[in-house]
Design a protein around this motif. Structure first.
Motif, mmCIF file in Angstrom:
data_model
loop_
_atom_site.group_PDB
_atom_site.id
_atom_site.type_symbol
_atom_site.label_atom_id
_atom_site.label_comp_id
_atom_site.label_asym_id
_atom_site.label_seq_id
_atom_site.Cartn_x
_atom_site.Cartn_y
_atom_site.Cartn_z
ATOM 1 N N GLU A 66 0.819 -1.220 0.000
ATOM 2 C CA GLU A 66 0.000 0.000 0.000
ATOM 3 C C GLU A 66 0.847 1.261 0.000
ATOM 4 O O GLU A 66 0.523 2.245 -0.664
ATOM 5 C CB GLU A 66 -0.911 -0.010 1.225
ATOM 6 C CG GLU A 66 -1.852 1.176 1.284
ATOM 7 C CD GLU A 66 -2.921 1.050 2.347
ATOM 8 O OE1 GLU A 66 -3.104 -0.043 2.901
ATOM 9 O OE2 GLU A 66 -3.574 2.073 2.613
ATOM 10 N N GLY A 305 -7.573 -2.697 -0.409
ATOM 11 C CA GLY A 305 -7.791 -3.150 0.970
ATOM 12 C C GLY A 305 -8.632 -4.422 0.963
ATOM 13 O O GLY A 305 -9.352 -4.696 0.000
ATOM 14 N N ASP A 310 -9.473 -2.170 7.165
ATOM 15 C CA ASP A 310 -8.095 -1.985 6.687
ATOM 16 C C ASP A 310 -7.975 -0.768 5.758
ATOM 17 O O ASP A 310 -6.875 -0.413 5.348
ATOM 18 C CB ASP A 310 -7.639 -3.225 5.879
ATOM 19 C CG ASP A 310 -7.815 -4.523 6.649
ATOM 20 O OD1 ASP A 310 -7.573 -4.509 7.873
ATOM 21 O OD2 ASP A 310 -8.212 -5.530 6.044
ATOM 22 N N SER A 311 -9.104 -0.164 5.406
ATOM 23 C CA SER A 311 -9.097 0.849 4.341
ATOM 24 C C SER A 311 -8.413 2.156 4.740
ATOM 25 O O SER A 311 -8.622 2.670 5.855
ATOM 26 C CB SER A 311 -10.534 1.188 3.918
ATOM 27 O OG SER A 311 -10.520 2.270 2.985
ATOM 28 N N TRP A 312 -7.678 2.704 3.797
ATOM 29 C CA TRP A 312 -7.035 4.015 3.994
ATOM 30 C C TRP A 312 -8.089 5.093 4.224
ATOM 31 O O TRP A 312 -7.816 6.126 4.832
ATOM 32 C CB TRP A 312 -6.149 4.359 2.800
ATOM 33 C CG TRP A 312 -6.899 4.630 1.521
ATOM 34 C CD1 TRP A 312 -7.818 3.813 0.905
ATOM 35 C CD2 TRP A 312 -6.800 5.794 0.697
ATOM 36 N NE1 TRP A 312 -8.285 4.388 -0.247
ATOM 37 C CE2 TRP A 312 -7.678 5.604 -0.410
ATOM 38 C CE3 TRP A 312 -6.048 6.962 0.770
ATOM 39 C CZ2 TRP A 312 -7.831 6.559 -1.423
ATOM 40 C CZ3 TRP A 312 -6.192 7.927 -0.230
ATOM 41 C CH2 TRP A 312 -7.086 7.717 -1.303
#
Ligand code: XIL
Length: 347
Positions: A66, A305, A310-312
């Motif tokens: 990422e 993700g 877990d997402s930004w």
């Protein structure tokens, strides 16, 4: 004293919340359902969580670091490099038979201090730039199946090319040509991509992106694929993804749908329980659009993700639910829609 209206509203909100989080019936692993590689972006630390690691290995066939394979992680202030985290991701990928996708070598958003303060009496900027690309691409030679060599080179308004430290020091197109040439010289195997975002939302930006790709090809640079990040909001106009895919495929190059997520928090005009259907419909549209590509143009389909947690995007809005799996790793309606769309389109 709670008013009747407030009690009703809280009941509805609760209903919407439970309706929203209804798990869906088990689905086939996405990497088994799809006739093309299924990628997920990862961070080295996440791999320490056995539940995460198991879900990733079960669902995915490719990983993209990422941020830990970017300059911001690798280049220390003194100009030395660190590879512990990207190496951990590469080791996990190898151990689980996952393809490794390199992201990203040159990005306007990153201008490490070591480059900004380079003593050009000791080494030219061009050599330092080429040395960086050589070191990173060389380290994953024989494992990386592709690289985002240049990321987000189209300007914010979609009308032209973006200024960056790299373009200022090495030239508007020259810094791009050099990056592809150098990457290919170090490792001729991986597919070398040009990657950008909002190509679905902004037709003008998509047109500029395609013009840039053609200009890069005209320099003789080994540009070999186009990446469309596909960070979209749940209120994106139906059909926009399919139209973008059609245009992007027109150059005949492999396509990497490289970073898909469907933000519910950034969506406007949707009620809290309205987003789940729209989100599923957009993932379904993206799956169908990707399936319409000739197989040789289907490089991979990557989600930015694995689980919502877990997402930004959670850094922006804690309640955003942009991905296919919920925080507990259960498939959402969107996962079922993606899996069905892939299966349906294959019959
Ligand atoms: C983002 C990561 O998700 C964040 O963790 C990091 O802090 C910043 O970069 N387009 C891209 C990705 O190409 O590299 C960005 O990733 C998201 C937008």
């Amino acid at each position: 004293m709670i008013t009747r209206r407030a009690a009703l509203a809280s009941g509805l909100a609760l209903a919407a919340c439970t309706a929203r989080s209804q798990p869906v019936p088990p689905i086939r692993a996405l990497k088994d359902a799809a006739p093309f590689p299924i990628g997920f972006t990862v961070q080295a630390e996440f791999l320490q969580d056995p539940a995460y690691a198991a879900l990733l290995a079960q669902q995915g066939s490719q990983v993209t670091p990422e941020w830990q394979m970017k300059m911001e992680y690798i280049v220390r202030d003194d100009g030395t490099f660190r590879f512990d985290a990207p190496d951990a991701i590469a080791t996990f990928a190898r151990a689980h038979g996952l393809r490794l996708f390199g992201h990203t070598l040159v990005w306007y958003a990153e201008r490490p201090k070591a480059f900004e303060t380079l003593d050009e009496s000791r080494i030219s900027f061009r050599d330092a730039y080429a040395n960086y690309i050589t070191a990173v691409v060389g380290r994953y030679k024989g494992q990386a199946v592709g690289w985002d060599v240049v990321n987000e080179a189209v300007s914010e308004d979609g009308r032209g090319r973006r200024e960056s430290l790299w373009s200022q020091k090495l030239g508007d197109l020259e810094h791009i040509r050099l990056a592809y040439e150098q990457a290919h010289a170090v490792d001729p195997a991986p597919t070398l991509f040009l990657n950008d975002y909002y190509l679905e939302l902004m037709p003008q930006k998509r047109a500029t992106f395609l013009r840039l790709a053609e200009a890069i090809l005209k320099t003789g640079a080994p540009l070999q694929g186009l990446g469309t990040q596909t960070h979209v909001n749940a209120d994106l106009r139906p059909g926009a993804i399919k139209e973008a895919m059609r245009d992007l495929a027109s150059l005949g190059l492999p396509i990497h749908l490289s970073e898909m997520d469907v933000s519910t928090a950034r969506a406007r005009g949707l009620t809290t329980d309205g987003w789940e259907g729209r989100q599923a419909a957009l993932y379904e549209e993206a799956a169908e659009a990707f399936m319409t590509l000739p197989p040789r143009q289907r490089f991979a389909f990557t989600f930015w993700g694995l689980r919502d947690s877990d997402s930004w995007l959670r850094k922006e809005t804690a309640g955003d639910r942009p991905l296919l799996f919920d925080a507990a790793g259960r498939p959402k309606t969107a996962a079922a829609a993606f899996e069905a769309a892939v299966g349906k389109a294959r019959l």
